[in-house]
Write a protein that holds these residues in place. Structure first.
Motif, PDB file in Angstrom:
ATOM      1  N   TYR A 165       0.839  -1.199   0.000  1.00 15.85           N
ATOM      2  CA  TYR A 165       0.000   0.000   0.000  1.00 15.85           C
ATOM      3  C   TYR A 165       0.880   1.258   0.000  1.00 15.85           C
ATOM      4  O   TYR A 165       1.872   1.331   0.726  1.00 15.85           O
ATOM      5  CB  TYR A 165      -0.903  -0.014   1.233  1.00 15.85           C
ATOM      6  N   GLU A 166       0.522   2.242  -0.803  1.00 18.28           N
ATOM      7  CA  GLU A 166       1.378   3.419  -0.981  1.00 18.28           C
ATOM      8  C   GLU A 166       1.122   4.527   0.043  1.00 18.28           C
ATOM      9  O   GLU A 166       1.950   5.418   0.194  1.00 18.28           O
ATOM     10  CB  GLU A 166       1.204   3.967  -2.401  1.00 18.28           C
ATOM     11  N   GLY A 167      -0.015   4.486   0.719  1.00 21.60           N
ATOM     12  CA  GLY A 167      -0.263   5.472   1.764  1.00 21.60           C
ATOM     13  C   GLY A 167      -1.304   6.504   1.384  1.00 21.60           C
ATOM     14  O   GLY A 167      -1.473   6.838   0.210  1.00 21.60           O
ATOM     15  N   ALA A 168      -1.991   7.042   2.409  1.00 24.07           N
ATOM     16  CA  ALA A 168      -3.121   7.938   2.189  1.00 24.07           C
ATOM     17  C   ALA A 168      -2.844   9.386   2.558  1.00 24.07           C
ATOM     18  O   ALA A 168      -3.676  10.253   2.303  1.00 24.07           O
ATOM     19  CB  ALA A 168      -4.329   7.447   2.994  1.00 24.07           C
ATOM     20  N   CYS A 169      -1.693   9.670   3.166  1.00 24.30           N
ATOM     21  CA  CYS A 169      -1.440  11.044   3.598  1.00 24.30           C
ATOM     22  C   CYS A 169      -1.131  11.931   2.387  1.00 24.30           C
ATOM     23  O   CYS A 169      -0.213  11.621   1.613  1.00 24.30           O
ATOM     24  CB  CYS A 169      -0.268  11.094   4.584  1.00 24.30           C
ATOM     25  N   PRO A 170      -1.863  13.035   2.204  1.00 27.38           N
ATOM     26  CA  PRO A 170      -1.605  13.900   1.047  1.00 27.38           C
ATOM     27  C   PRO A 170      -0.274  14.634   1.120  1.00 27.38           C
ATOM     28  O   PRO A 170       0.212  15.145   0.115  1.00 27.38           O
ATOM     29  CB  PRO A 170      -2.781  14.889   1.082  1.00 27.38           C
ATOM     30  N   TYR A 171       0.334  14.683   2.309  1.00 26.42           N
ATOM     31  CA  TYR A 171       1.604  15.372   2.483  1.00 26.42           C
ATOM     32  C   TYR A 171       2.798  14.423   2.399  1.00 26.42           C
ATOM     33  O   TYR A 171       3.821  14.744   1.794  1.00 26.42           O
ATOM     34  CB  TYR A 171       1.640  16.092   3.844  1.00 26.42           C
ATOM     35  N   HIS A 172       2.689  13.230   3.032  1.00 22.06           N
ATOM     36  CA  HIS A 172       3.847  12.348   3.170  1.00 22.06           C
ATOM     37  C   HIS A 172       3.613  10.929   2.674  1.00 22.06           C
ATOM     38  O   HIS A 172       4.474  10.077   2.843  1.00 22.06           O
ATOM     39  CB  HIS A 172       4.271  12.268   4.652  1.00 22.06           C
ATOM     40  N   SER A 173       2.463  10.669   2.080  1.00 27.51           N
ATOM     41  CA  SER A 173       2.103   9.335   1.578  1.00 27.51           C
ATOM     42  C   SER A 173       2.128   8.290   2.691  1.00 27.51           C
ATOM     43  O   SER A 173       1.137   8.060   3.359  1.00 27.51           O
ATOM     44  CB  SER A 173       3.013   8.912   0.417  1.00 27.51           C
ATOM     45  N   ASN A 174       3.303   7.672   2.913  1.00 26.18           N
ATOM     46  CA  ASN A 174       3.352   6.517   3.816  1.00 26.18           C
ATOM     47  C   ASN A 174       3.948   6.846   5.182  1.00 26.18           C
ATOM     48  O   ASN A 174       4.713   6.079   5.749  1.00 26.18           O
ATOM     49  CB  ASN A 174       4.120   5.357   3.179  1.00 26.18           C
ATOM     50  N   CYS A 175       3.580   8.010   5.740  1.00 24.23           N
ATOM     51  CA  CYS A 175       3.890   8.257   7.150  1.00 24.23           C
ATOM     52  C   CYS A 175       2.955   7.391   7.991  1.00 24.23           C
ATOM     53  O   CYS A 175       2.115   6.653   7.462  1.00 24.23           O
ATOM     54  CB  CYS A 175       3.718   9.734   7.489  1.00 24.23           C
ATOM     55  N   LEU A 176       3.080   7.468   9.305  1.00 22.21           N
ATOM     56  CA  LEU A 176       2.255   6.635  10.177  1.00 22.21           C
ATOM     57  C   LEU A 176       0.772   6.822   9.891  1.00 22.21           C
ATOM     58  O   LEU A 176       0.037   5.842   9.716  1.00 22.21           O
ATOM     59  CB  LEU A 176       2.564   6.963  11.644  1.00 22.21           C
ATOM     60  N   GLU A 177       0.307   8.076   9.829  1.00 17.27           N
ATOM     61  CA  GLU A 177      -1.102   8.324   9.537  1.00 17.27           C
ATOM     62  C   GLU A 177      -1.478   7.786   8.160  1.00 17.27           C
ATOM     63  O   GLU A 177      -2.566   7.229   7.968  1.00 17.27           O
ATOM     64  CB  GLU A 177      -1.409   9.820   9.612  1.00 17.27           C
ATOM     65  N   GLY A 178      -0.570   7.937   7.210  1.00 21.21           N
ATOM     66  CA  GLY A 178      -0.849   7.519   5.847  1.00 21.21           C
ATOM     67  C   GLY A 178      -1.039   6.026   5.676  1.00 21.21           C
ATOM     68  O   GLY A 178      -1.722   5.589   4.739  1.00 21.21           O
ATOM     69  N   ILE A 179      -0.447   5.236   6.576  1.00 23.53           N
ATOM     70  CA  ILE A 179      -0.555   3.786   6.393  1.00 23.53           C
ATOM     71  C   ILE A 179      -1.261   3.051   7.538  1.00 23.53           C
ATOM     72  O   ILE A 179      -1.581   1.864   7.393  1.00 23.53           O
ATOM     73  CB  ILE A 179       0.831   3.136   6.182  1.00 23.53           C
ATOM     74  N   ALA A 180      -1.542   3.749   8.654  1.00 26.50           N
ATOM     75  CA  ALA A 180      -2.130   3.039   9.799  1.00 26.50           C
ATOM     76  C   ALA A 180      -3.433   3.648  10.300  1.00 26.50           C
ATOM     77  O   ALA A 180      -4.021   3.118  11.242  1.00 26.50           O
ATOM     78  CB  ALA A 180      -1.117   2.984  10.947  1.00 26.50           C
ATOM     79  N   SER A 181      -3.916   4.730   9.690  1.00 28.92           N
ATOM     80  CA  SER A 181      -5.188   5.331  10.109  1.00 28.92           C
ATOM     81  C   SER A 181      -6.355   4.485   9.627  1.00 28.92           C
ATOM     82  O   SER A 181      -6.196   3.575   8.799  1.00 28.92           O
ATOM     83  CB  SER A 181      -5.304   6.742   9.526  1.00 28.92           C
ATOM     84  N   GLY A 182      -7.544   4.804  10.111  1.00 37.58           N
ATOM     85  CA  GLY A 182      -8.741   4.094   9.676  1.00 37.58           C
ATOM     86  C   GLY A 182      -8.953   4.137   8.172  1.00 37.58           C
ATOM     87  O   GLY A 182      -9.186   3.093   7.542  1.00 37.58           O
ATOM     88  N   PRO A 183      -8.878   5.329   7.535  1.00 33.37           N
ATOM     89  CA  PRO A 183      -9.035   5.383   6.079  1.00 33.37           C
ATOM     90  C   PRO A 183      -7.982   4.566   5.326  1.00 33.37           C
ATOM     91  O   PRO A 183      -8.272   3.991   4.269  1.00 33.37           O
ATOM     92  CB  PRO A 183      -8.887   6.877   5.770  1.00 33.37           C
TER      93      PRO A 183
END
Length: 288
Positions: A165-183
């Motif tokens: 998975y490449e990540g969901a954070c619009p700023y950092h892609s695969n930071c913690l929020e980008g890969i471990a948040s609910g979305p």
């Protein structure tokens, strides 16, 4: 003597009024829409009371630097209607009483330290894992703030070998929020977290990321307890998985407390932040 509290979230504002013992007299939940609409309801709630002080724990990023011209503002939030909003100034103009100001997760950390899972200690970290990931801390009895405030959800972590998975954070892609948040969980697996309860692979990968976060906070801040809350952490099977991963990651490099007592859910449930805001109001009033 009455205190006011505002837990300002991206989805809803929770407002409460307590007595001097921080026992809640009344509380209300208000949808977060535009500033004009939301604050109109906030004022209608608080106008009924003669308050000594108000504590605010807000979604961010916010400006907590008292030397800054924009102290008390919500700043670069993706909720564009609230960007560069003078939150403290608007409240101060209305009530002209002491206003305590911090992030919602710092408020939650304060609530858990004084009234919850870290009661009796001097330090804790609170991490919420839900729609986003955010963290706050109280160290040596003081909220962790400096030039700005912690943004613990945006630390970088190593990717799991089985995770493409490449990540969901619009700023950092695969930071913690980008890969471990609910979305991120929903986008990766095609279902919401609560629909994946029986899928062990989901929670092994989630624990791998959250354990790295726990390790990082431990090595930098050395808190006496780490409290993990938010919607995703209601999957209680995560806690033993995270503790096991932390133990493996640390490799006994530093002495650790008993992990069953160190990595825990919030004792106040969904009330951590609102209690922290009341405590902040009380503390701000006492320091005037």
């Amino acid at each position: 003597m009455k205190y006011g509290a505002i837990e300002a979230g991206g989805t809803k504002f929770v407002c409460a009024v307590s007595n001097e013992n921080l026992e809640i007299i009344e509380r209300v939940s208000i949808p977060t829409t535009t500033p004009d609409e939301t604050m109109k309801s906030v004022f209608e709630f608080f106008d009924k009371y003669n308050l000594e002080a108000i504590g605010i724990g807000s979604f961010g990023p916010i400006d907590v630097n008292r030397k800054s011209k924009t102290y008390g503002y919500i700043t670069t939030t993706p909720k564009l209607a609230w960007a560069n909003y003078n939150f403290v100034g608007i409240i101060k103009d209305r009530y002209n009483i002491p206003i305590g100001w911090t992030t919602d997760v710092n408020a939650a950390a304060l609530g858990e330290l004084k009234k919850g899972a870290a009661f009796g200690l001097q330090s804790c970290v609170y991490l919420t894992v839900g729609t986003g990931i955010g963290g706050g801390a109280v160290i040596n009895g003081q909220l962790l703030e400096g030039y700005g405030h912690p943004e613990m959800g945006h630390i970088l972590v190593r990717m799991h070998n089985n995770d493409k998975y490449e990540g969901a954070c619009p700023y950092h892609s695969n930071c913690l929020e980008g890969i471990a948040s609910g979305p991120a969980i929903e986008e990766r697996w095609g279902k919401k977290a609560y629909e994946l309860e029986e899928n062990k692979e989901v929670w092994k990968i989630e624990a791998f990321y959250l354990a790295q976060a726990v390790m990082t906070y431990t090595l930098i801040l050395s808190p006496e307890r780490i409290v993990l809350g938010g919607g995703v952490m209601k999957q209680r099977q995560l806690f033993p998985l995270i503790r096991k991963e932390v133990e493996q990651l640390m490799k006994k490099y530093v002495a650790m407390p008993n992990l069953d007592e160190y990595i825990v859910p919030p004792a106040l449930g969904d009330n951590s932040a609102i209690m922290g805001c009341l405590l902040l109001a009380q503390k701000t009033n006492e320091n005037v």
